[in-house]
Design an enzyme around this catalytic site. Structure first.
Site: not given
Ligand SMILES: NC(=O)c1ccc[n+]([C@@H]2O[C@H](COP(=O)([O-])OP(=O)(O)OC[C@H]3O[C@@H](n4cnc5c(N)ncnc54)[C@H](OP(=O)(O)O)[C@@H]3O)[C@@H](O)[C@H]2O)c1
Length: 283
Positions: A22, A25-27, A138, A164
């Protein structure tokens, strides 16, 4: 409830939520809103400095613990060291369409981040979880193809998007089998999948699909993207629910319980997937 937003969150004082990945992004928005509602929030992040910078402006009780969810040793260390009870675990960390790479255990990084790591983390933390496991899926799971003999992409040609999609199909099936096992054990813990539709975040930074962030009617902001996670974590939804935006194709809108693909509802595949994943991760 129609057009549900985060200002309808209940008071969460006394509730502990662990959320992975988190730092943005959404986290991060999910963490912020849960903390604002009074929850004790633990950010499980691979980059602890980045996480501390991210939470600097957050309200309430938010702390950081180190977790690289793709690295199974890091997952075990996190679970071993975690003190106390968890009301809600949110498996949010994810990567999308990244180049092929292997973890320290030799697993595919994308599958390990999105699926193997959350699987192991959840099973290790389960004795401490009292309320819910929310795993972030997703809509792309609908295109996912699983090969139960090659979950780790050793014999199939690596294609970032296909990996993915498969990892997210695995997540939905994992949630189904987890709920079955919880029910069988007489547990009241719920397993729920939440997906953000398409939300403007850094997720597509590595992908040719990055252009999608510039198509306004297809994409919502990250604030709306976080709503299904918040809804799944706090509202009265049944175990094994699939929560996502209520708009066209589930891309945008307000949280609603919907149905995942038929392939994601196959209990026999979910069981075999669980066994294959347990063998791969040593869970
Ligand atoms: N955005 C969309 O449209 C969308 C759609 C469908 C599903 N999702 C899902 O939503 C979730 C959050 O994605 P987001 O869109 O918010 O993307 P994001 O902004 O890229 O955030 C991803 C987060 O995951 C963390 N992360 C990645 N690899 C990691 C690891 N090995 N260990 C711990 N943390 C890790 C990143 O940390 P770092 O800062 O260290 O990189 C970042 O905090 C994901 O599961 C994604 O697949 C998103």
């Amino acid at each position: 409830m129609k057009n549900w937003t985060a200002d309808r969150l209940p008071i969460l004082t006394g509730t502990t939520v662990v959320i992975t990945g988190a730092t943005g992004g959404i986290g991060l928005i999910t963490a912020r809103e849960l903390a604002r509602a009074g929850a004790t929030v633990v950010l499980a992040a691979r980059d602890v400095d980045k996480a501390h910078r991210a939470i600097a402006s957050l309200p309430g009780d938010v702390t950081v613990r180190r977790l690289d969810v793709a690295d199974l040793d890091s997952v075990r260390a996190f679970a071993d060291a975690y003190p106390g009870r968890i009301d809600v675990l949110i498996n949010n960390a994810g990567v999308m369409d990244i180049p092929a790479a292997r973890t320290p255990q030799g697993l595919d990084v994308q599958t390990a981040t999105n699926y193997f790591g959350p699987f192991l983390l959840t099973t290790l933390l389960l004795p401490r979880i009292t309320g819910r496991v929310v795993t972030v899926g997703s809509q792309l799971h609908r295109f996912g193809r699983l090969d139960l003999d090659d979950l780790d992409w050793r014999t199939r040609r690596y294609n970032g998007l296909a990996v993915y999609e498969a990892s997210k199909l695995a997540v939905v099936l994992f949630s189904l089998e987890l709920q079955r096992r919880l029910d069988e054990a007489g547990s009241t813990v719920r397993s729920i999948v939440a997906h953000p539709g398409i939300a403007r975040t850094g997720l597509v930074a590595h992908s040719p699909l990055g252009f999608i962030n510039r198509v306004p009617f297809l994409v919502q902001d990250a604030e709306h993207g976080a709503l299904p996670l918040l809804y799944a974590a706090t509202q009265d939804v049944p175990g094994n629910a699939y929560v996502g935006p209520d708009g066209l194709f589930g891309f945008t809108g307000y949280p609603l319980v919907r149905k995942p693909s038929r392939a994601a509802q196959d209990p026999a595949v979910a069981r075999r997937l669980w066994q294959a994943t347990a063998a791969l991760t040593g869970a």
